[in-house]
Design a protein around this motif. Structure first.
Motif, PDB file in Angstrom:
ATOM      1  N   LEU A 155       0.896  -1.222   0.114  1.00  0.00           N
ATOM      2  CA  LEU A 155       0.099   0.015   0.073  1.00  0.00           C
ATOM      3  C   LEU A 155       0.935   1.418  -0.105  1.00  0.00           C
ATOM      4  O   LEU A 155       0.447   2.317  -0.444  1.00  0.00           O
ATOM      5  N   GLU A 156       1.934   1.060   0.846  1.00  0.00           N
ATOM      6  CA  GLU A 156       3.055   2.165   0.913  1.00  0.00           C
ATOM      7  C   GLU A 156       3.310   2.657  -0.517  1.00  0.00           C
ATOM      8  O   GLU A 156       3.355   3.759  -0.812  1.00  0.00           O
ATOM      9  N   ARG A 157       3.712   1.640  -1.221  1.00  0.00           N
ATOM     10  CA  ARG A 157       4.440   1.905  -2.511  1.00  0.00           C
ATOM     11  C   ARG A 157       3.251   2.689  -3.462  1.00  0.00           C
ATOM     12  O   ARG A 157       3.694   3.403  -4.433  1.00  0.00           O
ATOM     13  N   ARG A 158       2.037   2.707  -3.236  1.00  0.00           N
ATOM     14  CA  ARG A 158       0.979   3.332  -3.984  1.00  0.00           C
ATOM     15  C   ARG A 158       0.841   4.779  -3.695  1.00  0.00           C
ATOM     16  O   ARG A 158       0.315   5.569  -4.672  1.00  0.00           O
ATOM     17  N   ILE A 159       1.516   5.265  -2.773  1.00  0.00           N
ATOM     18  CA  ILE A 159       1.702   6.705  -2.199  1.00  0.00           C
ATOM     19  C   ILE A 159       2.162   7.325  -3.669  1.00  0.00           C
ATOM     20  O   ILE A 159       1.763   8.546  -3.968  1.00  0.00           O
ATOM     21  N   HIS A 160       3.117   6.888  -4.165  1.00  0.00           N
ATOM     22  CA  HIS A 160       3.993   7.342  -5.130  1.00  0.00           C
ATOM     23  C   HIS A 160       2.803   7.688  -6.432  1.00  0.00           C
ATOM     24  O   HIS A 160       2.915   8.766  -6.925  1.00  0.00           O
ATOM     25  N   LEU A 161       2.225   6.872  -6.890  1.00  0.00           N
ATOM     26  CA  LEU A 161       1.397   6.813  -7.888  1.00  0.00           C
ATOM     27  C   LEU A 161       0.139   7.570  -7.733  1.00  0.00           C
ATOM     28  O   LEU A 161      -0.104   8.791  -8.375  1.00  0.00           O
ATOM     29  N   PHE A 162      -0.296   7.462  -6.332  1.00  0.00           N
ATOM     30  CA  PHE A 162      -1.486   8.255  -6.132  1.00  0.00           C
ATOM     31  C   PHE A 162      -1.325   9.731  -6.139  1.00  0.00           C
ATOM     32  O   PHE A 162      -2.067  10.578  -6.570  1.00  0.00           O
ATOM     33  N   LEU A 163      -0.251  10.173  -5.605  1.00  0.00           N
ATOM     34  CA  LEU A 163       0.138  11.594  -5.585  1.00  0.00           C
ATOM     35  C   LEU A 163       0.456  12.133  -6.969  1.00  0.00           C
ATOM     36  O   LEU A 163      -0.075  13.093  -7.423  1.00  0.00           O
ATOM     37  N   ASN A 164       1.091  11.292  -7.718  1.00  0.00           N
ATOM     38  CA  ASN A 164       1.443  11.765  -8.959  1.00  0.00           C
ATOM     39  C   ASN A 164       0.438  11.865  -9.964  1.00  0.00           C
ATOM     40  O   ASN A 164       0.606  12.611 -10.787  1.00  0.00           O
ATOM     41  N   PHE A 165      -0.581  11.145  -9.708  1.00  0.00           N
ATOM     42  CA  PHE A 165      -1.789  11.315 -10.579  1.00  0.00           C
ATOM     43  C   PHE A 165      -2.386  12.736 -10.638  1.00  0.00           C
ATOM     44  O   PHE A 165      -2.981  13.119 -11.662  1.00  0.00           O
ATOM     45  N   ALA A 166      -2.160  13.577  -9.602  1.00  0.00           N
ATOM     46  CA  ALA A 166      -2.810  14.912  -9.400  1.00  0.00           C
ATOM     47  C   ALA A 166      -1.699  15.871 -10.217  1.00  0.00           C
ATOM     48  O   ALA A 166      -0.690  15.968 -10.305  1.00  0.00           O
ATOM     49  N   GLN A 167      -2.675  16.621 -11.139  1.00  0.00           N
ATOM     50  CA  GLN A 167      -1.782  17.608 -11.918  1.00  0.00           C
ATOM     51  C   GLN A 167      -1.232  18.653 -11.006  1.00  0.00           C
ATOM     52  O   GLN A 167      -1.439  19.334  -9.959  1.00  0.00           O
ATOM     53  N   GLY A 168      -0.021  18.863 -11.232  1.00  0.00           N
ATOM     54  CA  GLY A 168       0.893  19.889 -10.339  1.00  0.00           C
ATOM     55  C   GLY A 168       1.426  19.497  -8.991  1.00  0.00           C
ATOM     56  O   GLY A 168       2.075  20.175  -8.385  1.00  0.00           O
ATOM     57  N   ILE A 169       1.181  17.940  -8.926  1.00  0.00           N
ATOM     58  CA  ILE A 169       1.937  17.230  -7.748  1.00  0.00           C
ATOM     59  C   ILE A 169       2.838  16.293  -8.378  1.00  0.00           C
ATOM     60  O   ILE A 169       2.497  15.573  -9.279  1.00  0.00           O
ATOM     61  N   TRP A 170       4.165  16.446  -8.128  1.00  0.00           N
ATOM     62  CA  TRP A 170       5.145  15.421  -8.603  1.00  0.00           C
ATOM     63  C   TRP A 170       5.655  14.608  -7.394  1.00  0.00           C
ATOM     64  O   TRP A 170       6.238  15.415  -6.224  1.00  0.00           O
ATOM     65  N   HIS A 171       5.911  13.547  -7.325  1.00  0.00           N
ATOM     66  CA  HIS A 171       6.525  12.790  -6.255  1.00  0.00           C
ATOM     67  C   HIS A 171       7.398  11.630  -7.152  1.00  0.00           C
ATOM     68  O   HIS A 171       6.906  11.093  -8.101  1.00  0.00           O
ATOM     69  N   THR A 172       8.554  11.582  -6.444  1.00  0.00           N
ATOM     70  CA  THR A 172       9.274  10.322  -6.914  1.00  0.00           C
ATOM     71  C   THR A 172      10.236   9.696  -5.490  1.00  0.00           C
ATOM     72  O   THR A 172      10.123  10.287  -4.649  1.00  0.00           O
ATOM     73  N   GLY A 173      10.752   8.542  -5.838  1.00  0.00           N
ATOM     74  CA  GLY A 173      11.274   8.067  -4.683  1.00  0.00           C
ATOM     75  C   GLY A 173      10.213   7.203  -3.538  1.00  0.00           C
ATOM     76  O   GLY A 173       9.064   7.314  -3.787  1.00  0.00           O
ATOM     77  N   GLN A 174      10.796   6.702  -2.632  1.00  0.00           N
ATOM     78  CA  GLN A 174       9.826   6.136  -1.490  1.00  0.00           C
ATOM     79  C   GLN A 174      10.685   6.350  -0.049  1.00  0.00           C
ATOM     80  O   GLN A 174      11.620   7.038   0.112  1.00  0.00           O
ATOM     81  N   ARG A 175       9.968   5.992   0.927  1.00  0.00           N
ATOM     82  CA  ARG A 175      10.255   5.759   2.412  1.00  0.00           C
ATOM     83  C   ARG A 175      10.833   7.174   2.484  1.00  0.00           C
ATOM     84  O   ARG A 175      10.184   8.165   2.533  1.00  0.00           O
TER      85      ARG A 175
END
Ligand code: SF4
Ligand code: NI
Ligand code: NI
Length: 701
Positions: A376-396
């Motif tokens: 589930l935690e790994r999905r944080i990356h994808l879920f945040l990235n799906f928003a226009q104007g929010i960029w997320h990379t990496g983990q932990r």
């Protein structure tokens, strides 16, 4: 307006243009082809079934396509569509005869290679991408156009910008490209690159044969669900192109006042065009709306936010303290929907600031297990990235987040991270998660105070994962997600071997099985060991027998040479034996060059995929290369003698670790790459020169 007559005239015009260009090339034996496809000229391949590939062949093809009269009948319009399609394809392909990269210095994408198409494979099959839109013509209201694009993106729909649309979007700085699921195909005949993309989707995912027109049309009527939004005046060429789309089962929606004909719908209110198309094509949008002030969908996953466009960032090059942690908690400790912010929110920061940031997600559910935390935690990356104007990379604690100025001025705040994560986690993991609460911390002291707990949790998970071996568990899992387009293919997911797409490991499969017991991941009890060295269990054989529609009776999970696992089409890497049968090479999807067996990835992919066993070759997830169970029956890791440089460099650390574990610390540099050789002899010489360990093993065959 009479679309039929316009289409007939337009298609004839396209034919004479194509004829003229063919004459201009002169040499009748000149080959005409696109780069990086195994479908020649896809429209010719699929619709006519002829393997016309030379200037002369194509002249003959054009000659054979006649429209008996200028009567504006449906029959003639259909013929016009076909003629326009083939003529456009020829005109575009001829550009590749004259230049290696005809679109190099343009904003347009040109022909979209097979490998890009395949990257969308699973997404097409599981309806993450519910359809594809071709925008064409010239939009009179650009703001409305951008709204339409954002709307399509929020629905996960793939977009092709033909006509002048790509230019109009570029003028407004809309990001485009394969990663953004928005292909700038560009004006004129370039629209054919959208059409031949859809056709190839049918050919490769639907396994439609050459020239099987009926099956093709039948498949295209079901998926990928393509529609055309046509803006502005429809000239003769555009009318012909519209008919080309119609015969390929795309619905055409125009904002012009035209006589409606089968497949073409007029909708003068442009804000209603998307809805009309969705209804016409029965597109089902699965994405639950997320309550945030910007668009949200897979198209924004690939969006990048440059430093000058950033309002606020955390981690990464800003070096602030960051981490994200998802914890399983008790029923009383999680208040569903609660979002807590400790520290300042975006609006209290100055533009261009950096902040510490912790994202804490607490979940509760009766069926939740600690093992699923990382899934589930790994999905944080994808879920945040799906928003226009929010960029997320990496983990932990190595994540890096940016919020764009545009997003902030649209009203996005850090609290919205909570809205996103709560909505998406509950949507995607509904059967294991019933309560989600999110705590966002920007207060540096508080972030640092809580960091040690996170580090402890990460370490505990790593220890658990390291202890997960094929021997330590009693069950494996199947993955049948790809069997709908590679019938008979079934992935066996084991702790030490992830799915060949690289996206599903044993824990993922275990969680997925728990979430949906009737879904694509099923439990395999190992049962009786038949051959421990080759990795054969009776339970696995039974699963393969069922999964392959009774075509295969056994699989050796630890061998590439004898009864290997089957492959669908989405492997990250293909491994195979070298021509001298002494070693193994590996080639990743991104590498477009030659391998030492004289075939490129695309050619190899054509023979390895499709749910067959192909001894000597196999599709794998890239992480499997460094698994302790990497084809042990065939000599294992030390058999590897060649891989592309990029692949080697991107995995260097893990490769090195594995080499040291095997007591050959200088092994990684003994693996050749394309800068050393791309042919058989060169590889043999190299292996001799470095005294490659595979040389002292028995030949593979
Ligand atoms: Fe397809 Fe295998 Fe990946 Fe499942 S694990 S999605 S079957 S490639
Ligand atoms: Ni697949
Ligand atoms: Ni797959």
């Amino acid at each position: 307006k009479d679309l039929f007559s316009a289409a007939v005239r337009g298609s004839k015009e396209l034919r004479s243009l194509a004829m003229h260009e063919l004459e201009r090339i002169g040499n009748p034996d000149q080959a005409v082809e696109y780069p990086e496809t195994c479908y020649e000229l896809p429209t010719v391949y699929a619709w006519l079934g002829s393997s016309a590939k030379t200037v002369q062949d194509l002249r003959d093809v054009l000659d054979s396509l006649t429209i008996p009269s200028d009567e504006p009948t449906l029959e003639n319009a259909v013929l016009a569509g076909k003629l326009a399609m083939i003529s456009s394809e020829i005109l575009e392909a001829l550009k590749y005869v004259q230049f290696t990269e005809p679109y190099e210095d343009t904003p347009y994408c040109g022909f979209i290679p097979d490998k890009t198409l395949r990257e969308f494979g699973v997404a097409f099959v599981d309806d993450t991408i519910p359809g594809a839109a071709v925008l064409t013509g010239t939009a009179s209201d650009i703001d409305e156009l951008i709204k339409i694009v954002r709307d399509l993106q929020s629905k996960g729909i793939l977009i092709f910008a033909a006509g002048n649309i790509a230019d109009q979007l570029r003028d407004k700085n809309v990001q485009m490209g394969a990663k953004l699921m928005l292909f700038p195909t560009g004006p004129g005949t370039q629209i054919i690159h959208a059409i031949n993309f859809a056709i190839r989707a049918a050919l490769s995912f639907g396994a439609i044969g050459r020239g099987c027109e009926e099956e093709l049309v039948d498949y295209l009527s079901k998926r990928p669900k393509v529609f055309v939004l046509s803006f502005g005046e429809i000239d003769e060429i555009a009318a012909a192109a519209a008919m080309a789309a119609v015969i390929n089962k795309a619905a055409v929606i125009t904002d012009q006042d035209v006589d409606e004909i089968p497949g073409v719908l007029a909708q003068s209110n442009s804000s209603k065009m998307v809805q009309a198309a969705i209804e016409l094509r029965d597109i089902i949008v699965n994405l639950a709306p997320v309550d945030i002030p910007v668009a949200y969908g897979p198209a924004f996953e690939g969006e990048s936010i440059r430093k000058p466009d950033t309002y606020l960032e955390a981690g990464g090059s800003s070096k602030t303290a960051v981490f994200e942690l998802l914890r399983m908690r008790g029923e009383a400790e999680v208040e569903d929907g609660r979002i807590t912010l400790i520290g300042k929110d975006v609006s209290e920061f100055e533009e261009g600031s950096a902040t510490s940031l912790a994202i804490l997600v607490d979940v509760y559910g009766k069926k939740m297990q600690e093992d699923f935390e990382s899934v589930l935690e790994r999905r944080i990356h994808l879920f945040l990235n799906f928003a226009q104007g929010i960029w997320h990379t990496g983990q932990r604690n190595l994540n890096w987040i940016r919020l764009s100025k545009d997003a902030v001025s649209s009203g996005v705040s850090l609290r919205h991270f909570g809205n996103i994560l709560i909505t998406k986690l509950k949507e995607e993991f509904s059967s294991i998660v019933s309560r989600v609460q999110v705590t966002i911390i920007t207060d540096e002291e508080e972030v640092r105070r809580r960091l040690p707990e996170a580090l402890e949790r990460y370490a505990a998970r790593d220890a658990r994962l390291a202890g997960l071996t094929d021997e330590s568990v009693d069950r494996f899992f199947t993955c049948g997600l790809c069997s709908s387009f590679a019938p008979g293919h079934i992935c066996i997911i084991m702790p030490e071997r992830l799915g060949l797409c690289g996206a599903i490991n044993w824990l993922d499969a275990k969680a997925a099985q728990e979430i949906d017991p009737h879904g694509p991941n099923q439990i395999i009890l190992k049962n009786e060991v038949i051959d421990s060295e080759k990795g054969q269990w009776s339970g696995v054989n039974d699963a393969v027998y069922e999964g392959s529609n009774h075509k295969l009776e056994r699989v050796n999970t630890y061998s590439m040479m004898e009864d290997p696992m089957t492959s669908c089409g989405c492997f990250e890497v293909i491994i195979g034996m070298t021509s001298d049968m002494q070693a193994v090479f590996a080639v990743n999807r991104e590498y477009g060059g030659m391998t030492p067996v004289g075939m490129k990835f695309s050619t190899l992919a054509g023979s390895v995929g499709g749910g067959k066993q192909t001894p000597g070759f196999m599709g794998i997830g890239r992480k499997y290369l460094v698994s302790r169970k990497f084809i042990p029956a065939d000599g294992g890791f030390l058999r590897i003698a060649w891989m592309p440089k990029d692949l080697k460099e991107s995995m260097r650390e893990q490769l090195q670790e594995r080499a040291e574990e095997l007591g050959v610390p200088d092994f990684v540099d003994k693996i050749a790459d394309e800068t050393i050789t791309t042919d058989t002899e060169g590889l043999i010489n190299w292996m001799t020169e470095v005294n490659h360990p595979a040389l002292s093993m028995l030949p593979l065959l």
